[in-house]
Design an enzyme around this catalytic site. Sequence first.
Site, short mmCIF file in Angstrom:
data_model
loop_
_atom_site.label_atom_id
_atom_site.label_comp_id
_atom_site.label_asym_id
_atom_site.label_seq_id
_atom_site.Cartn_x
_atom_site.Cartn_y
_atom_site.Cartn_z
N SER A 8 27.01 27.25 9.07
CA SER A 8 25.57 27.48 9.14
C SER A 8 25.14 28.55 8.16
O SER A 8 25.55 29.71 8.25
CB SER A 8 25.18 27.89 10.55
OG SER A 8 23.84 28.31 10.54
N ASP A 35 19.41 25.66 9.29
CA ASP A 35 18.63 25.91 10.50
C ASP A 35 17.17 26.20 10.16
O ASP A 35 16.86 27.22 9.55
CB ASP A 35 19.23 27.09 11.26
CG ASP A 35 20.53 26.72 11.96
OD1 ASP A 35 20.51 25.76 12.75
OD2 ASP A 35 21.56 27.37 11.71
N MET A 68 14.37 23.18 14.38
CA MET A 68 13.97 23.84 15.64
C MET A 68 12.49 24.14 15.52
O MET A 68 12.06 25.30 15.38
CB MET A 68 14.80 25.12 15.84
CG MET A 68 16.23 24.81 16.25
SD MET A 68 17.33 26.20 15.98
CE MET A 68 17.77 25.91 14.28
N MET A 137 23.47 21.96 21.99
CA MET A 137 23.40 23.41 21.78
C MET A 137 24.28 24.10 22.82
O MET A 137 24.17 23.83 24.02
CB MET A 137 21.96 23.93 21.92
CG MET A 137 21.00 23.50 20.83
SD MET A 137 21.54 23.85 19.15
CE MET A 137 21.81 25.62 19.19
N GLY A 142 17.87 29.81 18.17
CA GLY A 142 16.99 30.86 17.64
C GLY A 142 17.74 31.91 16.83
O GLY A 142 17.19 32.48 15.90
N GLY A 145 25.25 34.19 16.07
CA GLY A 145 26.07 35.24 16.67
C GLY A 145 25.97 35.40 18.17
O GLY A 145 26.33 36.44 18.71
N ASP A 175 26.83 23.30 18.55
CA ASP A 175 26.21 24.36 17.75
C ASP A 175 25.96 25.59 18.62
O ASP A 175 25.19 25.54 19.57
CB ASP A 175 24.88 23.83 17.19
CG ASP A 175 24.21 24.80 16.23
OD1 ASP A 175 24.80 25.85 15.92
OD2 ASP A 175 23.08 24.48 15.79
N GLY A 176 26.61 26.70 18.24
CA GLY A 176 26.36 27.98 18.90
C GLY A 176 27.62 28.61 19.46
O GLY A 176 28.26 28.04 20.35
N GLY A 177 28.00 29.74 18.91
CA GLY A 177 29.15 30.47 19.45
C GLY A 177 30.49 29.80 19.24
O GLY A 177 31.46 30.12 19.92
N GLY A 197 28.53 29.62 12.40
CA GLY A 197 27.80 30.59 11.59
C GLY A 197 28.57 31.89 11.50
O GLY A 197 29.33 32.12 10.53
C1 DX5 Z 1 21.19 28.77 16.47
C2 DX5 Z 1 21.45 27.88 15.30
C3 DX5 Z 1 22.87 27.82 14.92
C4 DX5 Z 1 23.45 29.13 14.48
C5 DX5 Z 1 24.86 29.15 14.97
O1 DX5 Z 1 19.90 28.63 16.88
O2 DX5 Z 1 21.04 26.56 15.58
O3 DX5 Z 1 23.13 26.81 13.97
O4 DX5 Z 1 23.45 29.32 13.10
O5 DX5 Z 1 25.37 30.41 14.72
P1 DX5 Z 1 26.70 30.93 15.43
O6 DX5 Z 1 27.81 30.02 15.04
O7 DX5 Z 1 26.82 32.31 14.86
O8 DX5 Z 1 26.45 30.93 16.93
ZN ZN Z 2 21.77 24.95 14.18
#
Ligand code: DX5
Ligand code: ZN
Length: 220
Positions: A8, A35, A68, A137, A142, A145, A175-177, A197
Amino acid sequence: MSFYLSPSLLSADFGELRRDTEMLNASAADWLHIDIMDGHFVPNITFGPPVTKAIKKHAKKPLDVHLMITQPERYLSAFKEAGADILSVHAEACTHLHRTLSEIRQLGMKAGVVLNPHTPLCQVEYVLEYCDLLLLMSVNPGFGGQKFIENTYRKLEEAAKLKARYNPNLIIEIDGGVNLDNTPKLLASGANALVAGAAVFAAEDVPAQIKTMKALGDKA
Ligand code: DX5
Ligand code: ZN
């Protein structure tokens, strides 16, 4: 089990987007996750079609664009023109989800549907055959990290059953964490695409981290 890794760019250096895009070109990454946040559907604001187009100019891998934004149907052509290869919209943001997914495909992009952590899978049960990708998700969208929400595994297992029933070619992305620790269990639970990300960009050697993460798929 091989999977698509989609770093990301939210965690990239926005002042060095060309440099970071070129770094990803030379890495084992499969896609570039973009994003798009509007400050309305999610609290944060990132960028829109012009910056996406600027990234596309240098990208050698498909752009995996995650909208988003409210009423995403207003921007489908703009993101096509900006170079999106996969365009994903939130089910929560679409009144006529089937129509929006069909329009994305008609424009020549792969169509993705996204669910927030609290949104049940039954919301998309009747559109899975009209899309190419289901994005679950595993944090509230939003920000990068954030901490991975654990019951995502359960949702993922249920999603894998719907995939077998309605669309065996469906790509299931998380997607996320996502990080090196939870990647093996996510792959074992049915994911075949992962966004990362912070886990990628916080590493000292980003390409090496991407390689390590991809190798987890070979072991799975
Ligand atoms: C969050 C985004 C993600 C974000 C993930 O709203 O949609 O794509 O970049 O980031 P990490 O991998 O750091 O959780
Ligand atoms: Zn995303």
